[in-house]
Design a protein around this motif. Structure first.
Motif, PDB file in Angstrom:
ATOM      1  N   SER A 150      58.760 -43.942 -89.510  1.00  0.00           N
ATOM      2  CA  SER A 150      57.513 -44.684 -89.317  1.00  0.00           C
ATOM      3  C   SER A 150      56.893 -45.278 -90.431  1.00  0.00           C
ATOM      4  CB  SER A 150      56.694 -44.542 -87.472  1.00  0.00           C
ATOM      5  OG  SER A 150      55.745 -43.446 -88.617  1.00  0.00           O
ATOM      6  N   ALA A 157      57.469 -49.434 -89.651  1.00  0.00           N
ATOM      7  CA  ALA A 157      56.820 -48.912 -88.994  1.00  0.00           C
ATOM      8  C   ALA A 157      56.902 -50.221 -87.466  1.00  0.00           C
ATOM      9  CB  ALA A 157      55.190 -49.311 -89.495  1.00  0.00           C
ATOM     10  N   VAL A 158      57.015 -51.770 -87.649  1.00  0.00           N
ATOM     11  CA  VAL A 158      57.126 -52.502 -86.721  1.00  0.00           C
ATOM     12  C   VAL A 158      57.805 -52.272 -86.256  1.00  0.00           C
ATOM     13  CG1 VAL A 158      57.484 -54.779 -86.662  1.00  0.00           C
ATOM     14  CG2 VAL A 158      55.740 -54.166 -88.256  1.00  0.00           C
ATOM     15  N   GLN A 161      57.531 -48.714 -83.662  1.00  0.00           N
ATOM     16  CA  GLN A 161      56.289 -49.301 -82.229  1.00  0.00           C
ATOM     17  C   GLN A 161      56.956 -50.262 -81.198  1.00  0.00           C
ATOM     18  OE1 GLN A 161      52.231 -49.326 -83.069  1.00  0.00           O
ATOM     19  NE2 GLN A 161      51.869 -47.985 -83.559  1.00  0.00           N
ATOM     20  N   HIS A 162      57.630 -51.237 -81.677  1.00  0.00           N
ATOM     21  CA  HIS A 162      58.038 -52.396 -81.586  1.00  0.00           C
ATOM     22  C   HIS A 162      59.686 -51.440 -79.910  1.00  0.00           C
ATOM     23  CE1 HIS A 162      60.354 -56.065 -79.529  1.00  0.00           C
ATOM     24  NE2 HIS A 162      61.335 -55.170 -79.532  1.00  0.00           N
ATOM     25  N   VAL A 165      58.026 -48.732 -77.769  1.00  0.00           N
ATOM     26  CA  VAL A 165      57.003 -49.495 -76.629  1.00  0.00           C
ATOM     27  C   VAL A 165      57.341 -50.028 -75.364  1.00  0.00           C
ATOM     28  CG1 VAL A 165      54.472 -51.112 -76.428  1.00  0.00           C
ATOM     29  CG2 VAL A 165      54.336 -49.109 -78.284  1.00  0.00           C
ATOM     30  N   ILE A 166      57.784 -50.911 -76.384  1.00  0.00           N
ATOM     31  CA  ILE A 166      59.295 -52.348 -75.446  1.00  0.00           C
ATOM     32  C   ILE A 166      59.782 -51.541 -74.902  1.00  0.00           C
ATOM     33  CG2 ILE A 166      60.318 -54.404 -75.316  1.00  0.00           C
ATOM     34  CD1 ILE A 166      57.517 -54.819 -76.596  1.00  0.00           C
ATOM     35  N   PHE A 225      52.367 -43.781 -87.296  1.00  0.00           N
ATOM     36  CA  PHE A 225      53.051 -45.268 -86.419  1.00  0.00           C
ATOM     37  C   PHE A 225      53.868 -44.850 -85.791  1.00  0.00           C
ATOM     38  CE2 PHE A 225      51.859 -47.879 -90.003  1.00  0.00           C
ATOM     39  CZ  PHE A 225      50.204 -48.477 -89.337  1.00  0.00           C
ATOM     40  N   LEU A 228      51.579 -42.851 -82.603  1.00  0.00           N
ATOM     41  CA  LEU A 228      50.659 -43.599 -82.122  1.00  0.00           C
ATOM     42  C   LEU A 228      51.671 -44.440 -80.519  1.00  0.00           C
ATOM     43  CD1 LEU A 228      49.177 -45.274 -85.431  1.00  0.00           C
ATOM     44  CD2 LEU A 228      48.066 -44.052 -83.141  1.00  0.00           C
ATOM     45  N   VAL A 231      51.452 -42.531 -78.122  1.00  0.00           N
ATOM     46  CA  VAL A 231      50.598 -42.384 -77.284  1.00  0.00           C
ATOM     47  C   VAL A 231      50.333 -44.789 -76.425  1.00  0.00           C
ATOM     48  CG1 VAL A 231      48.344 -43.296 -77.963  1.00  0.00           C
ATOM     49  CG2 VAL A 231      49.219 -41.419 -79.556  1.00  0.00           C
ATOM     50  N   HIS A 232      50.759 -45.657 -77.236  1.00  0.00           N
ATOM     51  CA  HIS A 232      51.284 -46.192 -76.657  1.00  0.00           C
ATOM     52  C   HIS A 232      51.484 -46.367 -74.897  1.00  0.00           C
ATOM     53  CE1 HIS A 232      49.619 -47.288 -80.733  1.00  0.00           C
ATOM     54  NE2 HIS A 232      50.292 -48.247 -81.016  1.00  0.00           N
TER      55      HIS A 232
END
Lengths: 442, 442
Positions: A150, A157-158, A161-162, A165-166, A225, A228, A231-232
């Motif tokens: 990440s 990184a993007v 997280q995408h 999370v998604i 990331f 995180l 975390v999200h």
């Protein structure tokens, strides 16, 4: 397909573990077909969808549950294998394709595992998978799970997280809309907590402040990331469980080590992946390979970094325990899923001692820390809830190193020396495409 | 373009506020061109990029800073206007296009504002914008900012978290790579904290636990996928500020009310948006319009929900204060940006009282709460840091309602009665495309 030629895998099947040097070790446990098919548990018959079921923890969990009579479906987009191809890396062990894995498992155990290859970020695919399988529990391992990955560059990184999370939001909507009674068992990470100067509780902490008291989500301080993204996820799941009355268990897992589980060792085509590279290799697995090939153990900075660890045989048991004892609807239950705490320096000492028993001369070198993290800190994390539900841990001191080390020695010819040094620097994570050189340490 | 015909806007410019009924109110303040261009502050000359500078808070902030000599660039993808088009909604006020706004501002004030239309989720666009403008401060309002919008359906939940989280990650990378000394001023929300049973501190809380103490990020409990997206942003920014030595200020803003600022009232073409619909309308603005058109104020449930509020004239001042007093590098400083706390029932009482002075008969109706939230709870949030830096609040009791109410009365012919009821139910957020009926209450 990255798997080694079939004859190489078969040679593993007919021989007990052979060491390059040192004393005899345990033979691989290979239960008979009858044993695998009848090792039921109280949860036998439960329909479990394992997202990320082709990965390190996911594959071992899928077989563990299938062997015990759970009806298992694997959902995976196989992107973990693509990462290896793109970064020029490979697992230490020669793993089969997921298609061959599932086929072999049916032969060995007599148990069928459903396979659905696709991406949970693609809602149509996820919806169809959920509607066709109708799980009673979803185990969600299906995330990009490497902190260094990440931090390679902005794009990754993007992506991390995408994707994470998604994907999890989609799973929450799928449960709400299609299987509202389904129990979500989500893999989080102990890394969500960071390294606070107070004891780490299991998910929540009771705070007394200015004469009032509340029990609140434990404060989170993810250190990459990747961390995180989890975390999200935890925050999103906490909200959705309450808003939509969904039963969720968040398993904040420590660093997993080991490769052998009863089922993945039952046939060479079932062998699990073993990552030792600087991007996907977890600390202990990486050190063990370094020791096996005579490379100094690369300690990041002072080595006082302390984390929770667990054997992969405990990972699969923890997930089973969570499924067998579901959370209440409307609740996000949090378990800290590890069994022992070690500092990096603790690990190198243990490997040195155990390595010496095998005739290995283990050296240790401190390298500049590529991460941004405290190298000396307080760390005391709670992990009693899974034990209260029956987890009997495999402890690192009980000969595991011995077995891990001999395993690494057995496969040392497959080690790519370019991969065992730190490859990603947190501070250098930029916007330049770093794909071609990320995995190759200089 | 959604703006009303130009003659309608011009009529505003040449008349003081006209009421339908009741007593006289303050005239619009219209400083002369000379005053606007020379109202410098200590930060005059600072290069400030305002992402989301066409929005409700962003536009008012852009003009406030430009009037005081800051060199302002607006970055905006104008998607907020697209939301209105897609959902069949419109602002109470007839707003001009961003192109006309910037042009008119140059005429009125003599100050040029750079305009860059594009999406910060598009890295190439953001990179070019940052490289060409080289900001010393970035004010980041550029997020989907409605809780109900994020709860319409899965697609919009995913859109909200992707857009907000990835956009902010891109901004962090852009600062790190292009303008490492740039100060990030990020708009968060008081809603990140939820409604804990203890006092809400500004970003961090010191916790004593089992005989040890640490100061940690305040626990977060976002109540919608929108609020959660800002929780995620805060965690990402906290990490990036430390890892990359970036100076960040996270402004946890309360519910903003009002529409008049000195600059946006200087010409009809500069007028700010005023949202009163059930999706983008903030509570107080929505109540005021309901009162103006004789619709009962729609209280969600018991009305004990308590939040922090502030006048938009204080929003622009708070942002200026943050820019003029930057965070340290490597620090994520958090300010709670509101001036007063009110419960929903407090608001309806004030509006009833003030409305009566204008001859309005204000009725109140409790409607089933479409959200998942506590309707009676403890709430005590700190907000001293901005006052310590010089903020002098406009308080709601000081005639603001009077001015807001007359403003709403003035524009009441533009009110679409379909839009003023709750439109989105948290529990019904599903996967069906709800675009066509989301904004139309039944």
């Amino acid at each position: 397909m990255i798997a080694a030629p079939r004859h190489q895998m078969m040679s593993l099947a007919i021989q007990p573990c052979v060491m390059s040097r040192g004393s005899a070790v345990q033979a691989v446990v290979s239960p008979s077909q009858g044993e695998m098919g009848t090792a039921h548990s109280s949860g036998a018959g439960t329909r479990v969808m394992i997202i990320g079921g082709d990965g390190y923890c996911g594959w071992a969990t899928a077989l563990h549950l299938s062997a015990r009579g759970y009806k298992v479906a694997i959902v995976d987009n196989l992107v973990r294998r693509t990462f290896d191809l793109q970064l020029g890396m490979d697992t230490l062990t020669p793993i089969s394709s997921i298609h061959d894995r599932v086929k072999k498992w049916a032969e060995v155990s007599g148990n069928h595992i459903d396979l659905m290859v696709g991406d949970i970020c693609d809602w149509d695919f996820l919806e169809q998978s959920m509607e066709s399988f109708r799980p009673e529990a979803v185990v969600h391992f299906g995330e990009q799970r490497s902190a260094p990955y990440s931090m390679i560059d902005r794009t990754r990184a993007v992506y991390t997280q995408h994707n994470n999370v998604i994907g999890t939001i989609n799973v929450l909507y799928a449960i709400k809309e299609i299987c509202p009674d389904c129990h979500l068992v989500k893999l989080g990470t102990m890394g969500e907590y960071g390294t606070p100067n107070i004891d780490i509780e299991e998910g929540y902490i009771t705070i007394e402040h200015n004469g009032r008291t509340d029990t609140l989500p434990y404060p989170k301080q993810g250190g990459s990331f990747y961390h995180l993204s989890k975390v999200h996820d935890s925050h999103n799941i906490f909200f959705a469980s309450k808003a939509w009355d969904i039963a969720c268990t968040d398993l904040n897992q420590g660093v997993v080590y080991g490769v052998r589980t009863e089922e993945t060792m039952a046939d060479p085509a079932l062998i699990n992946r073993y990552d030792y590279d600087g991007i996907f290799g977890t600390a202990l697995n990486r050190f063990v390979v370094q020791a096996a090939v005579g490379h100094p153990l690369t300690v990041y900075g002072k080595g006082g970094q302390t984390r929770g660890f667990l054997d992969i045989r405990d990972t699969v048991r923890c997930v089973q325990i969570a499924i067998d004892n579901p959370a209440n609807k409307g609740e996000m239950r949090v378990f800290n899923q590890f069994t022992e705490q070690f500092s990096v320096n603790d690990l190198t000492k243990i490997i040195s001692t155990e390595g010496a028993k095998l005739g290995l001369d283990v050296n240790i070198v401190s390298v500049p820390n590529p991460r941004v993290e405290k190298e000396e800190h307080y760390y005391n994390a709670k992990c009693t809830k899974l034990r209260d539900l029956g987890l009997e841990p495999h402890l690192l001191s009980d000969g595991l190193i011995d077995s891990l080390l001999t395993f690494a020695l057995e496969h040392k010819d497959r080690v790519n020396m370019d991969l065992i040094k730190p490859a990603v620097n947190w501070k250098k994570s930029g916007v330049v495409d770093a794909m071609t050189n990320a995995a190759v340490s200089k």
